[in-house]
Every structure is written in structure tokens, then in C-alpha cells.
Design a protein around this motif. Structure first.
Motif, PDB file in Angstrom:
ATOM      1  N   ASP A   1     -31.894  -6.466  -5.554  1.00  0.00           N
ATOM      2  CA  ASP A   1     -32.909  -6.237  -6.582  1.00  0.00           C
ATOM      3  C   ASP A   1     -32.828  -7.277  -7.700  1.00  0.00           C
ATOM      4  O   ASP A   1     -32.816  -6.961  -8.897  1.00  0.00           O
ATOM      5  CB  ASP A   1     -32.777  -4.822  -7.156  1.00  0.00           C
ATOM      6  CG  ASP A   1     -33.211  -3.760  -6.164  1.00  0.00           C
ATOM      7  OD1 ASP A   1     -33.928  -4.114  -5.206  1.00  0.00           O
ATOM      8  OD2 ASP A   1     -32.834  -2.589  -6.325  1.00  0.00           O
ATOM      9  N   GLY A   2     -32.723  -8.541  -7.292  1.00  0.00           N
ATOM     10  CA  GLY A   2     -32.731  -9.652  -8.245  1.00  0.00           C
ATOM     11  C   GLY A   2     -31.389  -9.992  -8.844  1.00  0.00           C
ATOM     12  O   GLY A   2     -31.266 -11.004  -9.516  1.00  0.00           O
ATOM     13  N   GLN A   3     -30.350  -9.182  -8.621  1.00  0.00           N
ATOM     14  CA  GLN A   3     -29.018  -9.431  -9.160  1.00  0.00           C
ATOM     15  C   GLN A   3     -28.128  -9.995  -8.052  1.00  0.00           C
ATOM     16  O   GLN A   3     -27.928  -9.337  -7.029  1.00  0.00           O
ATOM     17  CB  GLN A   3     -28.406  -8.152  -9.731  1.00  0.00           C
ATOM     18  CG  GLN A   3     -29.221  -7.527 -10.850  1.00  0.00           C
ATOM     19  CD  GLN A   3     -29.295  -8.404 -12.073  1.00  0.00           C
ATOM     20  OE1 GLN A   3     -28.323  -9.070 -12.439  1.00  0.00           O
ATOM     21  NE2 GLN A   3     -30.449  -8.421 -12.724  1.00  0.00           N
ATOM     22  N   ARG A   4     -27.584 -11.208  -8.292  1.00  0.00           N
ATOM     23  CA  ARG A   4     -26.778 -11.858  -7.256  1.00  0.00           C
ATOM     24  C   ARG A   4     -25.299 -11.711  -7.563  1.00  0.00           C
ATOM     25  O   ARG A   4     -24.858 -11.892  -8.701  1.00  0.00           O
ATOM     26  CB  ARG A   4     -27.129 -13.344  -7.176  1.00  0.00           C
ATOM     27  CG  ARG A   4     -26.405 -14.063  -6.038  1.00  0.00           C
ATOM     28  CD  ARG A   4     -26.907 -15.485  -5.886  1.00  0.00           C
ATOM     29  NE  ARG A   4     -26.262 -16.137  -4.760  1.00  0.00           N
ATOM     30  CZ  ARG A   4     -26.536 -17.364  -4.353  1.00  0.00           C
ATOM     31  NH1 ARG A   4     -27.464 -18.071  -4.998  1.00  0.00           N
ATOM     32  NH2 ARG A   4     -25.908 -17.898  -3.329  1.00  0.00           N
ATOM     33  N   ARG A   5     -24.511 -11.384  -6.526  1.00  0.00           N
ATOM     34  CA  ARG A   5     -23.061 -11.275  -6.651  1.00  0.00           C
ATOM     35  C   ARG A   5     -22.435 -11.405  -5.271  1.00  0.00           C
ATOM     36  O   ARG A   5     -23.124 -11.270  -4.253  1.00  0.00           O
ATOM     37  CB  ARG A   5     -22.663  -9.943  -7.288  1.00  0.00           C
ATOM     38  CG  ARG A   5     -23.163  -8.720  -6.526  1.00  0.00           C
ATOM     39  CD  ARG A   5     -23.036  -7.468  -7.354  1.00  0.00           C
ATOM     40  NE  ARG A   5     -23.616  -6.305  -6.712  1.00  0.00           N
ATOM     41  CZ  ARG A   5     -22.905  -5.341  -6.130  1.00  0.00           C
ATOM     42  NH1 ARG A   5     -21.581  -5.396  -6.130  1.00  0.00           N
ATOM     43  NH2 ARG A   5     -23.495  -4.312  -5.555  1.00  0.00           N
ATOM     44  N   GLN A   6     -21.118 -11.668  -5.241  1.00  0.00           N
ATOM     45  CA  GLN A   6     -20.389 -11.761  -3.975  1.00  0.00           C
ATOM     46  C   GLN A   6     -19.598 -10.483  -3.765  1.00  0.00           C
ATOM     47  O   GLN A   6     -18.880 -10.032  -4.656  1.00  0.00           O
ATOM     48  CB  GLN A   6     -19.440 -12.965  -3.965  1.00  0.00           C
ATOM     49  CG  GLN A   6     -18.608 -13.034  -2.669  1.00  0.00           C
ATOM     50  CD  GLN A   6     -17.752 -14.283  -2.584  1.00  0.00           C
ATOM     51  OE1 GLN A   6     -18.248 -15.369  -2.380  1.00  0.00           O
ATOM     52  NE2 GLN A   6     -16.451 -14.119  -2.741  1.00  0.00           N
ATOM     53  N   VAL A   7     -19.731  -9.898  -2.582  1.00  0.00           N
ATOM     54  CA  VAL A   7     -19.007  -8.684  -2.230  1.00  0.00           C
ATOM     55  C   VAL A   7     -18.277  -8.929  -0.906  1.00  0.00           C
ATOM     56  O   VAL A   7     -18.564  -9.883  -0.186  1.00  0.00           O
ATOM     57  CB  VAL A   7     -19.962  -7.479  -2.104  1.00  0.00           C
ATOM     58  CG1 VAL A   7     -20.607  -7.162  -3.437  1.00  0.00           C
ATOM     59  CG2 VAL A   7     -21.032  -7.740  -1.056  1.00  0.00           C
ATOM     60  N   TRP A   8     -17.320  -8.054  -0.607  1.00  0.00           N
ATOM     61  CA  TRP A   8     -16.559  -8.134   0.641  1.00  0.00           C
ATOM     62  C   TRP A   8     -16.785  -6.865   1.452  1.00  0.00           C
ATOM     63  O   TRP A   8     -16.895  -5.775   0.882  1.00  0.00           O
ATOM     64  CB  TRP A   8     -15.071  -8.307   0.361  1.00  0.00           C
ATOM     65  CG  TRP A   8     -14.714  -9.665  -0.140  1.00  0.00           C
ATOM     66  CD1 TRP A   8     -14.804 -10.118  -1.421  1.00  0.00           C
ATOM     67  CD2 TRP A   8     -14.243 -10.762   0.642  1.00  0.00           C
ATOM     68  NE1 TRP A   8     -14.417 -11.423  -1.497  1.00  0.00           N
ATOM     69  CE2 TRP A   8     -14.055 -11.847  -0.253  1.00  0.00           C
ATOM     70  CE3 TRP A   8     -13.941 -10.933   1.997  1.00  0.00           C
ATOM     71  CZ2 TRP A   8     -13.592 -13.090   0.183  1.00  0.00           C
ATOM     72  CZ3 TRP A   8     -13.472 -12.164   2.424  1.00  0.00           C
ATOM     73  CH2 TRP A   8     -13.300 -13.228   1.536  1.00  0.00           C
ATOM     74  N   THR A   9     -16.859  -7.032   2.756  1.00  0.00           N
ATOM     75  CA  THR A   9     -17.060  -5.899   3.654  1.00  0.00           C
ATOM     76  C   THR A   9     -16.256  -6.121   4.926  1.00  0.00           C
ATOM     77  O   THR A   9     -16.025  -7.271   5.332  1.00  0.00           O
ATOM     78  CB  THR A   9     -18.549  -5.716   4.001  1.00  0.00           C
ATOM     79  OG1 THR A   9     -18.694  -4.600   4.895  1.00  0.00           O
ATOM     80  CG2 THR A   9     -19.122  -6.961   4.658  1.00  0.00           C
ATOM     81  N   THR A  10     -15.812  -5.025   5.526  1.00  0.00           N
ATOM     82  CA  THR A  10     -15.130  -5.106   6.819  1.00  0.00           C
ATOM     83  C   THR A  10     -16.072  -4.758   7.965  1.00  0.00           C
ATOM     84  O   THR A  10     -15.641  -4.732   9.121  1.00  0.00           O
ATOM     85  CB  THR A  10     -13.917  -4.155   6.839  1.00  0.00           C
ATOM     86  OG1 THR A  10     -14.351  -2.828   6.533  1.00  0.00           O
ATOM     87  CG2 THR A  10     -12.869  -4.587   5.823  1.00  0.00           C
ATOM     88  N   ALA A  11     -17.338  -4.480   7.625  1.00  0.00           N
ATOM     89  CA  ALA A  11     -18.324  -4.200   8.670  1.00  0.00           C
ATOM     90  C   ALA A  11     -18.686  -5.493   9.387  1.00  0.00           C
ATOM     91  O   ALA A  11     -18.677  -6.578   8.797  1.00  0.00           O
ATOM     92  CB  ALA A  11     -19.567  -3.554   8.071  1.00  0.00           C
ATOM     93  N   ARG A  12     -19.064  -5.363  10.655  1.00  0.00           N
ATOM     94  CA  ARG A  12     -19.409  -6.545  11.454  1.00  0.00           C
ATOM     95  C   ARG A  12     -20.904  -6.723  11.612  1.00  0.00           C
ATOM     96  O   ARG A  12     -21.328  -7.692  12.236  1.00  0.00           O
ATOM     97  CB  ARG A  12     -18.724  -6.445  12.820  1.00  0.00           C
ATOM     98  CG  ARG A  12     -17.200  -6.571  12.750  1.00  0.00           C
ATOM     99  CD  ARG A  12     -16.575  -6.556  14.128  1.00  0.00           C
ATOM    100  NE  ARG A  12     -16.792  -5.292  14.804  1.00  0.00           N
ATOM    101  CZ  ARG A  12     -16.706  -5.117  16.118  1.00  0.00           C
ATOM    102  NH1 ARG A  12     -16.453  -6.152  16.896  1.00  0.00           N
ATOM    103  NH2 ARG A  12     -16.905  -3.925  16.642  1.00  0.00           N
ATOM    104  N   THR A  13     -21.710  -5.813  11.071  1.00  0.00           N
ATOM    105  CA  THR A  13     -23.170  -5.949  11.145  1.00  0.00           C
ATOM    106  C   THR A  13     -23.751  -5.694   9.753  1.00  0.00           C
ATOM    107  O   THR A  13     -23.097  -5.102   8.878  1.00  0.00           O
ATOM    108  CB  THR A  13     -23.787  -4.951  12.147  1.00  0.00           C
ATOM    109  OG1 THR A  13     -23.525  -3.607  11.693  1.00  0.00           O
ATOM    110  CG2 THR A  13     -23.193  -5.152  13.536  1.00  0.00           C
TER     111      THR A  13
END
Length: 465
Positions: A195-207
Motif C-alpha cells: 500500500d505504497g510503503q516499501r520495506r524489506q521483510v524476511w520469510t521462510t515461505a517458498r511461495t
């Protein structure tokens, strides 16, 4: 059976007992096995002229029977009738001695039995430490046997590195038992614009779908820059998500609410079927991001242009002049105002006129600077024959005691209501009302010396009171 036959069979039996061939150990040739020493390097003693074969050593670990002591046999006598006690009895006794093995055989078998028991115990401990576990790394499962006592030992043995953003279940410090399952999921960076806000996140999901669920992002009705089934590699993914929002528009006196995942207010307007014409705009920037619950007003604008000519004030330049009495200012050049042409935009927003907005300016005529001389000469105050008169009374009668007074016609001015001609004849500069009060009194005294009180026909008598 005849004596010759018995002797021949005994001879064959003695040959087998002394030269019997044993099964060689794993990896040893038969000839070498026959020439080698018995297992464990033990020395094989002889007993009653009997040499054991390798077959005797193959019974290690079998129960050992210790024969009961026997009474010495009485000397046998040959019986012609074949009764016991003859050569047949001697052969049976020899076979019994051979089968029992005697004390030396017992001493030979006991150390070998102890070694076998020790090896059997070590094998049992080896089997107990070994355990079967299931290891799943990034979705790839495999079952293995391990001696590791904890999860981190297992991962180290299998060369599975884990980082700060990776998931290990159960935790690395957890103990490990047979039948356990260990799961490792690698972290993946996602450059997420939500929603217009950019950030870096981490996930262990593969899809993408798994990442959205893990991050708690509502994907129903949302715009996704990548499909939900797209895979996320170890290097990560750039993903833009615009969730569905409710936006209200006020346009042309009507209100409408729209659910949209548009990227800008302008796109949402198009979805709502509202168009902008000419100078029309919105209460927020059309290219801004529409937020949930936001109200946007459409402004219908009409307008014209108007050109106005406006004056430019002139400046005043003053110079000192020692020929003029202090407080006296003489205008050498009269100033003139300039002019500029200004263009204004006149707007009407939703039927309401707005304040004009200046959009252009052009100078038509430059202003002329006014030049003024300022006197610095000391002003005399005494005039013989006139200093003793009541000049304040005369000034009060003529002008109310005001140095800047000017009659309604604009002809007479100052404390004593001089006209311009008289004032200049007395040496004054400019207008009399512009001169200091002291200079006006000095000029009035000079006028009295030359003409008396006649210049003030109504108030001149005040000079004598």
C-alpha cells in the motif's frame, strides 16, 4: 570286524583328528589357513598325543562341558569271544577321551569366550547409540541414521548451515531421539511495497501465497505484482501488494463510495466513472496513493484572466546642503511613480469565486527618483527690533500653534500662514509648512521688521499682548 580292519579304521580316524581342515577366516586363502596359527594367537597344547584342528576353535562361545573324573580303568584282557575289554573297548575309551577334551581344552576355550562376550556387549552399546531420524531441509525430506544427541549436532554432522533468519524446529538445543523429525526452512528476503510503503521483510515461505499468509497480509481482492503460486528463491523477491480499500468521492453534489486496489487517486476516479475536465482537480494530489476510508473531493474549476495596471512607488534620495538652514529640505527633482502590468487568474471552484492569483507581471514605466536637499546651516533665532514681541500668541491665532498647518485653499501654510511667494522672498525654501518651527518664527520676525503687523490683519494685534 577283523583286527586288520579295526587297525585300518583307527589309523584313518587318527589321520582325520590330526589333519582336519577348518574353514579359513574372511579373506584368507585355504592354504594359508591350514598353515596359520589358531585365532587370537593362542598356543595350542598337546594332550595325550592329540593335536586339535581349527574346527575346535570354531566353537568359541559354545557351552563348555567339564567331564566328571573317572576311575582308572583296570587292565583290559583280550577276550577271544569279543566281550567288552578287548580292542573294541579300548577304541571306545579313546573316543570318550577325545570328545571330553580334558582340562587343557577348557583352559584354551575360556579366554576366547570372554573376548566374544566383551565384543557382544560393545555391539549392544553401538546399536543403542544409533538412531533413525527424519531431516527435512527446505521442503526436501530424507531419513538417516545418526549418533548425534541434539539437533545442532545433527545439523553440523550433515553440513546444514542455518542463519539468523532461518527456522529450525525443534530448536537447535533440543535433544534428539529415534523417530524424531527435524525441519529446516531457509529465510528469504522480500522487498515488499505494501500500500505504497516499501520495506524489506524476511520469510521462510517458498511461495508468494505462503509469504503473504506468514506476513499476515490480506490478499483477497488485492493487486499482486507476482502470482500467488510464484516461487521465492533463496535470493528473494520484489513484490508489490495493493490491498482492497474503501474510498469515498464527493463530485457534482453527489457522494459515491468505491472499493478499489488502484495505485493512484486518478485511477480510482476512473474506476468510479468520474472524469476531470479542463482545470478540474481533486482535494488531494491526483497521483497520490488512496488510503482506506479516505474522502476525496472533486473540484470543478472555471476561470478567466484579468490584466491590471498597478503603480510603482518612487524612491527619495536626500543630500546634505550647508547653504540651507538646519531642518530645511528642498526638493530638487520631483519623484514620479512608475507602472506595471499584472495578469491575474480569476477562478471559480464549485461555483465559489476564489481570490485572484497573480500569474504574470510586466513593468510598463520605470519610477523617477525624487531628489531632496537637506540643510545643515545653523539657524539664527534673533532679529533686532522683533524679539520682544508675542510670537507664540500670533502663531496660536493664525494656525493654532501647528507648524504644519495648511489653510483649506492650500495657499497659506505654517505657524504664521505664509504664502509661497512671501516665504521665498524671505529666503525660505520649499513650502513654509515643511520648514521647522524655529525657521518659521525667524522668517516672521524678518517680515515684521520690513512690513510691521500688516501681513496679519486679523491676528497682528496679538503681537503686543
Amino acid at each position: 570286524m577283523s583286527n586288520s580292519q579295526g587297525s585300518h579304521r583307527a589309523a584313518r580316524g587318527g589321520h582325520r583328528a590330526g589333519t582336519a581342515t577348518a574353514t579359513p577366516p574372511y579373506g584368507v586363502a585355504t592354504g594359508a589357513a591350514e598353515a596359520s596359527m589358531p585365532p587370537f594367537g593362542s598356543r595350542v597344547p598337546r594332550y595325550d598325543g592329540f593335536t586339535p584342528s581349527y574346527a575346535d576353535h570354531e566353537t568359541l562361545g559354545a557351552p563348555v562341558s567339564i567331564p566328571e573324573p573317572r576311575e582308572p580303568l583296570p587292565p583290559r584282557q583280550e577276550r577271544q569271544d569279543g566281550a567288552p575289554g578287548g580292542r573294541a573297548g579300548a577304541r571306545r575309551a579313546a573316543r570318550r577321551r577325545k570328545s571330553s577334551g580334558g582340562p587343557d581344552a577348557l583352559r584354551r576355550l575360556l579366554p576366547q569366550a570372554l573376548v566374544v562376550a566383551f565384543l557382544a556387549g560393545g555391539t549392544s552399546a553401538f546399536v543403542v547409540s544409533d538412531k533413525a531420524v527424519r531431516l527435512t531441509v527446505d521442503g526436501v525430506p530424507r531419513t538417516m541414521h545418526t549418533f548425534a544427541d541434539s539437533v545442532d549436532e545433527l545439523l553440523a554432522d550433515e553440513h546444514v548451515p542455518v542463519g539468523a533468519h532461518d527456522l529450525v524446529a525443534p530448536g537447535p538445543a533440543a535433544g534428539l531421539a529415534g523417530g524424531d523429525e527435524v525441519v529446516v526452512r531457509y529465510g528469504r528476503p522480500v522487498q515488499l511495497t505494501l500500500d505504497g510503503q516499501r520495506r524489506q521483510v524476511w520469510t521462510t515461505a517458498r511461495t508468494v501465497d505462503g509469504a503473504l499468509r506468514q506476513l499476515g497480509v490480506r490478499a483477497e481482492g488485492a493487486y499482486l505484482s507476482a502470482s500467488r503460486s510464484s516461487e521465492i528463491g533463496r535470493a528473494g523477491l520484489t513484490l508489490e501488494v495493493r490491498t482492497e480499500r474503501s474510498v469515498t468521492f464527493l463530485a457534482d453534489g453527489r457522494e459515491s463510495t468505491l472499493r478499489t486496489n488502484a495505485a493512484t487517486v486518478a485511477e480510482a476516479l476512473q474506476e468510479a466513472g468520474i472524469s476531470l475536465q479542463g482545470q478540474d482537480t481533486t482535494s488531494v494530489t491526483p497521483f497520490s496513493f488512496p488510503h482506506d476510508g479516505q474522502t476525496v473531493t472533486v473540484m470543478r474549476i472555471s476561470g478567466t484572466k484579468e490584466v491590471r495596471e498597478e503603480p510603482i512607488p518612487f524612491t527619495v534620495e536626500k543630500t546634505k546642503d550647508d547653504t540651507l538652514f538646519a531642518g530645511t529640505q528642498v526638493v530638487v527633482r520631483q519623484g514620479e511613480k512608475g507602472a506595471r502590468r499584472v495578469t491575474y487568474a480569476l477562478r471559480t471552484v464549485n461555483g465559489v469565486k476564489q481570490r485572484p492569483k497573480k500569474i504574470d507581471s510586466e513593468i510598463v514605466r520605470e519610477p523617477v527618483t525624487q531628489q531632496v536637499k537637506v540643510g545643515t546651516k545653523a539657524l539664527p533665532t534673533s532679529v533686532g527690533g522683533a524679539d520682544h514681541l508675542n510670537w507664540s500668541g500670533l502663531a496660536h491665532c493664525e494656525s493654532g500653534g501647528r507648524p504644519g498647518a495648511l489653510d483649506p485653499s492650500g495657499t497659506y501654510g505654517g505657524l504664521y500662514q505664509f504664502d509661497a511667494g512671501t516665504w521665498h522672498a524671505l529666503g525660505g525654501s520649499g513650502r513654509p509648512e515643511q520648514a521647522p518651527a524655529g525657521e518659521q518664527t525667524f522668517r516672521a520676525k524678518k517680515l515684521f521688521v520690513s512690513r510691521g503687523a500688516s501681513p496679519w490683519p486679523h491676528c497682528g494685534r496679538r503681537l503686543y499682548r
